[in-house]
Design an enzyme around this catalytic site. Structure first.
Site, mmCIF file in Angstrom:
data_model
loop_
_atom_site.group_PDB
_atom_site.id
_atom_site.type_symbol
_atom_site.label_atom_id
_atom_site.label_comp_id
_atom_site.label_asym_id
_atom_site.label_seq_id
_atom_site.Cartn_x
_atom_site.Cartn_y
_atom_site.Cartn_z
ATOM 1 N N GLY A 86 0.831 -1.194 0.000
ATOM 2 C CA GLY A 86 0.000 0.000 0.000
ATOM 3 C C GLY A 86 0.861 1.236 0.000
ATOM 4 O O GLY A 86 2.070 1.193 -0.301
ATOM 5 N N MET A 88 2.034 2.937 2.415
ATOM 6 C CA MET A 88 3.066 3.029 3.445
ATOM 7 C C MET A 88 4.147 1.963 3.319
ATOM 8 O O MET A 88 5.271 2.167 3.749
ATOM 9 C CB MET A 88 2.430 2.910 4.836
ATOM 10 C CG MET A 88 1.660 4.132 5.271
ATOM 11 S SD MET A 88 2.736 5.541 5.572
ATOM 12 C CE MET A 88 3.595 5.007 7.040
ATOM 13 N N VAL A 91 3.495 -5.814 3.124
ATOM 14 C CA VAL A 91 3.184 -6.744 4.208
ATOM 15 C C VAL A 91 3.524 -8.148 3.737
ATOM 16 O O VAL A 91 3.134 -8.567 2.635
ATOM 17 C CB VAL A 91 1.696 -6.670 4.610
ATOM 18 C CG1 VAL A 91 1.418 -7.639 5.770
ATOM 19 C CG2 VAL A 91 1.316 -5.256 5.011
ATOM 20 N N LYS A 105 5.115 -6.016 8.550
ATOM 21 C CA LYS A 105 4.931 -4.845 7.706
ATOM 22 C C LYS A 105 6.235 -4.045 7.674
ATOM 23 O O LYS A 105 6.800 -3.720 8.726
ATOM 24 C CB LYS A 105 3.794 -3.974 8.236
ATOM 25 C CG LYS A 105 3.492 -2.791 7.334
ATOM 26 C CD LYS A 105 2.154 -2.162 7.676
ATOM 27 C CE LYS A 105 1.779 -1.130 6.627
ATOM 28 N NZ LYS A 105 0.426 -0.607 6.803
ATOM 29 N N ASP A 203 -7.152 5.072 8.205
ATOM 30 C CA ASP A 203 -7.230 4.251 6.995
ATOM 31 C C ASP A 203 -8.329 3.206 7.124
ATOM 32 O O ASP A 203 -8.128 2.030 6.811
ATOM 33 C CB ASP A 203 -5.883 3.585 6.722
ATOM 34 C CG ASP A 203 -5.715 3.214 5.244
ATOM 35 O OD1 ASP A 203 -6.472 3.749 4.415
ATOM 36 O OD2 ASP A 203 -4.836 2.396 4.927
#
Length: 794
Positions: A86, A88, A91, A105, A203
């Site tokens: 995503g 950020m 994962v 993550k 989020d």
């Protein structure tokens, strides 16, 4: 023409210069640009923040060589595969030293290089680890590992083996309101725990909500959370953290962000679950952002007409651009989703005044302009203080409920100060109690009534007991009716009042007469009664009533309805054929159109013969159901109209998610049920009767017994009294072991008789007497006394 003379060219030039500065690494002051170009300030206010956000989402160049698909290890964890990525980071599924499967993550490299990022990341990881809640994916730990000489932080999370709400929506399109409210309440519970720890999730979206096999709902991804107490933020100028389509306006506009941003995202999630689409974004649309910045979200009921007024109002509040207008907290939101019309939020916001109950009508509405005009004329007179009663008469399936619903909707839109109370028979006059409880504070009924009826302590006492479901002295039924008339008049003095009572034919003659006398005594109030009934209903002689008689739709309206029901491209000849065969009868037209839609072969005009009865059409449609769908519909028919789908899932031992989705399909795909808030009703009483009468007697008794046990279990050890006792006794008496009704019969009969429901009290007492030796002598004697008193009351 130069740019100064052409606003469009001027705007293009400003945008080009603004983008150039952004791409050179500058952070332009949006407000300063608006001040410098006042003529374009409105356009710039919407466009420039969008440009900042869109630029921030572009991938950043990196001088590092291309990385392998995934690292072999992250810290002490052996990486097995990538689960997702995503804004950020990525994962991975990984194996811990003790063999446990976890999720790890790792943030993107371009973030790691920023000053102070690693320290802030680990601070937030520790904060996330301090949040312990069953509805949150657990943060198990964190650390830093060496990635080619670069210190990279990582977060270790609980590995969740489950699908997400996104997966569910992709599979089924929409979910029922009941399921949406359950999921929404669980997410709100999780947010309340997160907010209590001083964290804003930032989020919340369907992709981050997991549905576990045991039906636990878990909120994931605290990786972009913002610590409210931190002076420093992960976000830097020009960087957006979170998911653009689920961001609150204050996030998009770079304003201060607090817990109410998560509530906005929860509103978007609820909207998408029920409507099957995002309120702003369209599939494949590249730029929904401008609409999100510039306009409020559309009404949920515009896409899901049968959603309850409560959920419609709650979602509208959650999606308010003004965060002060949103619910006060996630905990308040969870309570509103669970408690509905009894919640503190509903009372505080006054939302209940719009409508006491949402009607059960469904489908398209065509024609009936003359009938609507007659109702509107009566309403105009009532607003001037010349109240009255309109009786809308028609055979089953002609659209009485749909007409009442359309009229109420138009009235609310045209008369914002109007109050609508919607009641349904049986118990026509006393079902107004449900509507009144929705607009009064039922936590303090005596206080609420005393404010409406000052100086009338006796009436306040009688009405408070009746509204609370407590027995009222049956020797004075007219006193109860007079108390209802007094409070309705008081409400009409505050605001013009429409009282709708549907299915009046299902009420007892006593109830109908009581209602007629209440209505007749309020002819000088700003109040209109509109009643729906079949033609056999007889209005008491000497009491004023205006009749609106429904017949079949005219050819034009029937044609419009047929075209709205048939597949695209259906020929005009086929439309005329269906109109002719149905004789303009809406329900027959609906059933024949449904049959035609399932067999749309060209040139097949005239292939269906109009059945001898509507029941035959329904039986043919029921035969097409899958076994699991038919089983749920069978038990629903025994539960009665207006049933709780969760109770029936639990009663049958069906997984709630599967059962609720099946009920949703019985509504959306088969048109047999209609949602009413978090409950369901049958699309027509004939559907319910046809399903129930097709059941073998032994199976019918087994279902009634199972429902009785389900209601008993739902009480969870609390005393079973009043209406609950009446329902439990009813199902046990009809079940295969009537003796199980013994603990509840006395309370059930007292509730019915004390609430002036003489006809139902008599029927229940006769049923108890008929059971005979299965019930203790004291219970049979009590039933005999109720029968004797009931005869005197009649």
């Amino acid at each position: 023409m130069n740019a100064a003379d052409d606003p469009t060219a001027a705007l293009d030039a400003i945008v080009e210069e603004f983008l150039g500065r952004l791409r050179r690494g500058e952070t332009p002051d949006v407000a300063a640009w608006e001040r410098a170009h006042p003529a374009l300030a409105t356009d710039l206010r919407e466009l420039l923040p969008a440009l900042v956000l869109m630029e921030s989402l572009k991938p950043r160049p990196s001088a590092a060589p291309t990385a392998p698909a995934h690292p072999a290890t992250v810290g002490p964890y052996r990486v097995l595969r990538e689960l997702g990525r995503g804004g950020m980071g990525r994962v991975y599924e990984a194996e811990a030293p003790d063999g446990a499967r976890v999720a790890v993550k790792v943030p993107h490299a371009h973030l790691v290089g920023r000053a102070g990022f690693v320290a802030r990341f680990l601070r937030e990881a520790r904060a996330g680890g301090a949040v312990h809640h069953a509805g949150i994916v657990r943060t198990l730990g964190s650390g830093v590992h060496d990635d080619g000489g670069v210190e990279v932080p990582y977060l270790v999370l609980e590995r969740v083996e489950a699908g997400t709400l996104r997966t569910l929506l992709d599979a089924v399109g929409t979910v029922s309101e009941r399921l949406a409210r359950e999921v929404g309440a669980a997410v709100a519970d999780a947010l309340a725990a997160i907010h209590a720890a001083g964290i804003v999730h930032r989020d919340v979206k369907p992709d981050n909500v997991f549905l576990l096999p045991d039906e636990t709902v878990k909120l994931a991804d605290l990786g972009v959370a913002l610590l409210r107490d931190e002076a420093e933020r992960i976000t830097q100028p020009g960087e957006f953290v979170g998911s653009l389509l689920y961001a609150a306006p204050e996030q998009l506009e770079r304003g201060p962000v607090d817990a109410r941003a998560d509530l906005y995202a929860l509103g978007l999630l609820l909207f998408e679950l029920v409507a099957g689409r995002h309120p702003v974004a369209r599939p494949g649309e590249a730029r929904p952002l401008g609409a999100a910045l510039g306009r409020p979200a559309p009404s949920l009921r515009g896409f899901a007409p049968h959603v309850s007024p409560l959920l419609d109002a709650l979602v509208r509040s959650l999606l308010s651009r003004d965060r002060e207008a949103r619910p006060a907290s996630a905990a308040e939101t969870a309570e509103a989703l669970r408690e509905g019309e009894r919640s503190a939020w509903w009372r505080r916001t006054g939302g209940a005044t719009a409508r006491a109950r949402h009607p059960r009508s469904s489908g398209h509405f065509h024609g009936r302009e003359a009938e609507l005009a007659a109702l509107a004329e009566a309403w105009d007179a009532a607003r001037r203080g010349a109240g009255g009663t309109v009786l809308v008469e028609g055979e089953a399936g002609l659209g009485k409920t749909r007409l009442l619903d359309a009229f109420a909707d138009r009235l609310v839109e045209a008369t914002p100060d109007a109050r609508v109370l919607w009641a349904e028979a049986p118990l026509a006059s006393w079902s107004i109690a449900d509507a009144l409880r929705a607009v009064l504070d039922d936590r303090d009924l005596p206080g609420a009534l005393a404010r409406l009826l000052p100086g009338r302590e006796a009436q306040v006492g009688v009405l408070a007991r009746h509204l609370a479901g407590e027995p009222v002295a049956s020797a004075d039924p007219h006193g109860v009716a007079a108390a209802y008339a007094a409070v309705l008049r008081a409400l009409a003095e505050e605001r013009p009042l429409l009282v709708v009572v549907d299915d009046l034919h299902a009420a007892s003659p006593d109830d109908r007469e009581a209602l007629a006398r209440i209505a007749d005594g309020l002819r000088t109030a700003r109040l209109l009664f509109v009643l729906g009934a079949r033609p056999e209903v007889r209005w008491p002689p000497g009491l004023a009533v205006r009749r609106v008689v429904l017949a079949g739709l005219d050819a034009e309206a029937a044609g419009d309805l047929a075209r709205s029901l048939l597949p695209a491209g259906t020929s005009a000849e086929d439309v005329r054929d269906l109109v002719r065969r149905s004789d303009g009868h809406p329900l027959f037209l609906l059933e024949l159109a449904r049959a035609r839609a399932h067999d749309p072969a060209p040139g097949a005009q005239g292939r269906e013969a109009l059945p001898a009865s509507l029941r035959a059409v329904l039986e043919a449609r029921l035969s097409a159901l899958a076994p699991d769908e038919r089983r749920l519909l069978d038990v629903a028919a025994c539960a009665g109209d207006g049933f709780d789908p969760v109770l029936l899932c639990d009663t049958l031992g069906v997984r709630r998610l599967d059962g609720l989705q099946a009920f949703h399909d019985l509504d959306r795909r088969h048109g047999l049920l209609v949602p009413e808030g978090d409950r369901y009703r049958f699309q027509h009483h004939l559907v319910e009767e046809t399903v129930r009468e097709a059941l073998p007697p032994a199976l019918r008794r087994a279902y009634h017994g199972a429902i009785g046990q389900g209601l008993e279990a739902a009480a969870r050890g609390r005393p079973v009294t009043g209406a609950v006792a009446q329902r439990v006794a009813h199902h046990f008496l009809l079940g295969e072991d009537p003796a199980r009704a013994a603990p509840y019969v006395v309370a059930a009969l007292d509730h019915l008789h004390g609430s002036l429901e003489y006809r139902r009290a008599t029927e229940a007492a006769e049923r108890a007497r008929a059971v005979g030796a299965s019930l203790p002598p004291a219970v049979r004697s009590h039933a005999s006394r109720v029968l004797a008193v009931g005869r005197l009351s009649h």
